[in-house]
Design a protein around this motif. Structure first.
Motif, mmCIF file in Angstrom:
data_model
loop_
_atom_site.group_PDB
_atom_site.id
_atom_site.type_symbol
_atom_site.label_atom_id
_atom_site.label_comp_id
_atom_site.label_asym_id
_atom_site.label_seq_id
_atom_site.Cartn_x
_atom_site.Cartn_y
_atom_site.Cartn_z
ATOM 1 N N HIS A 87 1.942 1.832 -3.414
ATOM 2 C CA HIS A 87 0.774 2.276 -4.182
ATOM 3 C C HIS A 87 0.509 3.771 -3.948
ATOM 4 O O HIS A 87 0.293 4.533 -4.896
ATOM 5 N N LEU A 124 -6.440 7.388 -5.182
ATOM 6 C CA LEU A 124 -6.350 6.109 -4.473
ATOM 7 C C LEU A 124 -7.670 5.356 -4.520
ATOM 8 O O LEU A 124 -7.687 4.127 -4.573
ATOM 9 N N GLU A 125 -8.778 6.081 -4.503
ATOM 10 C CA GLU A 125 -10.091 5.432 -4.533
ATOM 11 C C GLU A 125 -10.434 4.891 -5.917
ATOM 12 O O GLU A 125 -11.147 3.907 -6.025
ATOM 13 N N GLU A 126 -9.920 5.518 -6.967
ATOM 14 C CA GLU A 126 -10.282 5.074 -8.322
ATOM 15 C C GLU A 126 -9.437 3.916 -8.811
ATOM 16 O O GLU A 126 -9.807 3.255 -9.753
ATOM 17 N N SER A 127 -8.312 3.642 -8.176
ATOM 18 C CA SER A 127 -7.487 2.525 -8.629
ATOM 19 C C SER A 127 -7.237 1.553 -7.471
ATOM 20 O O SER A 127 -7.000 1.977 -6.354
ATOM 21 N N PRO A 128 -7.291 0.254 -7.781
ATOM 22 C CA PRO A 128 -7.076 -0.757 -6.711
ATOM 23 C C PRO A 128 -5.657 -0.842 -6.249
ATOM 24 O O PRO A 128 -4.721 -0.500 -6.848
ATOM 25 N N ARG A 163 -6.401 11.316 -2.476
ATOM 26 C CA ARG A 163 -7.440 10.399 -2.001
ATOM 27 C C ARG A 163 -8.303 9.924 -3.170
ATOM 28 O O ARG A 163 -8.624 8.731 -3.279
ATOM 29 N N ALA A 164 -8.678 10.836 -4.072
ATOM 30 C CA ALA A 164 -9.486 10.465 -5.238
ATOM 31 C C ALA A 164 -8.725 9.492 -6.129
ATOM 32 O O ALA A 164 -9.295 8.516 -6.632
ATOM 33 N N TYR A 195 0.822 -1.207 0.000
ATOM 34 C CA TYR A 195 0.000 0.000 0.000
ATOM 35 C C TYR A 195 0.856 1.257 0.000
ATOM 36 O O TYR A 195 0.530 2.230 -0.671
ATOM 37 N N SER A 214 -6.972 15.768 -1.054
ATOM 38 C CA SER A 214 -8.222 15.334 -1.690
ATOM 39 C C SER A 214 -7.955 14.720 -3.056
ATOM 40 O O SER A 214 -8.549 13.696 -3.413
ATOM 41 N N ARG A 253 0.872 6.849 -6.732
ATOM 42 C CA ARG A 253 -0.217 7.772 -7.065
ATOM 43 C C ARG A 253 0.189 9.217 -6.777
ATOM 44 O O ARG A 253 -0.128 10.118 -7.538
#
Length: 174
Positions: A114, A170-174, A167-168, A111, A164, A118
């Motif tokens: 990751h 990170l939320e859109e990609s696994p 965060r966006a 993580y 923000s 990002r």
């Protein structure tokens, strides 16, 4: 003029009552003065200590709440002045942004890799700003503003926007 009365002796029940009534407000005052959680805890503890030291000199029991809040504010300002006089954290030279940062190599969990991958896709100033805060959690906004050549008042808002965006991502990609 109100009649002066003395405070009753403080037993365990009286202390619990005072703490339940005022501790939350005292914390709010200390945090509103810009203290970290640790320094706010010290300010609140200092105010309680002042109460123990001054309890027999408090003449109006109905004003003990105001006394505690005022004392907490004084303790917070004292700690704030002390913190401002400490030496600031030295910010590292980030060097070439295309060269991997040694601190990110330490983050070997999947993580962590990751998140850093990002963050690297963000535009400037987000990429550098988030790296500075991640690698220097104790850095002051004034240091970051000077390092990034940006107005002090825009550091917090810029940081919020950058977080923000990350965060966006990170939320859109696994």
């Amino acid at each position: 003029m109100p009649q002066e009365t003395s405070l009753p002796a403080l037993d365990e029940t009286a202390w619990k009552d005072l703490v339940s009534r005022f501790d939350g407000r005292m914390w709010a005052v200390a945090r509103a003065c810009g203290l970290s959680a640790t320094d706010a805890a010290d300010a609140v503890q200092g105010a309680w200590l002042r109460l123990v030291e001054s309890y027999d000199r408090i003449r109006d029991p109905s004003r003990i709440g105001a006394w505690l809040i005022t004392t907490t504010r004084h303790e917070a300002f004292r700690l704030s002045r002390k913190t401002r006089n400490e030496h600031p954290v030295e910010l590292p030279d980030l060097g070439d942004p295309s060269v991997p940062d040694p601190s990110t190599a330490v983050v070997d969990a999947e993580y962590g890799r990751h998140v850093w991958a990002r963050a690297a896709t963000l535009d400037e100033p987000c990429r550098t700003l988030l790296r500075l805060f991640a690698l220097n959690p104790d850095a002051r906004y004034a240091q970051i503003a000077a390092r990034m050549n940006m107005p002090l008042g825009s550091v917090g808002a810029t940081r919020t926007r950058c977080e923000s965006r990350l965060r966006a991502l990170l939320e859109e990609s696994p």
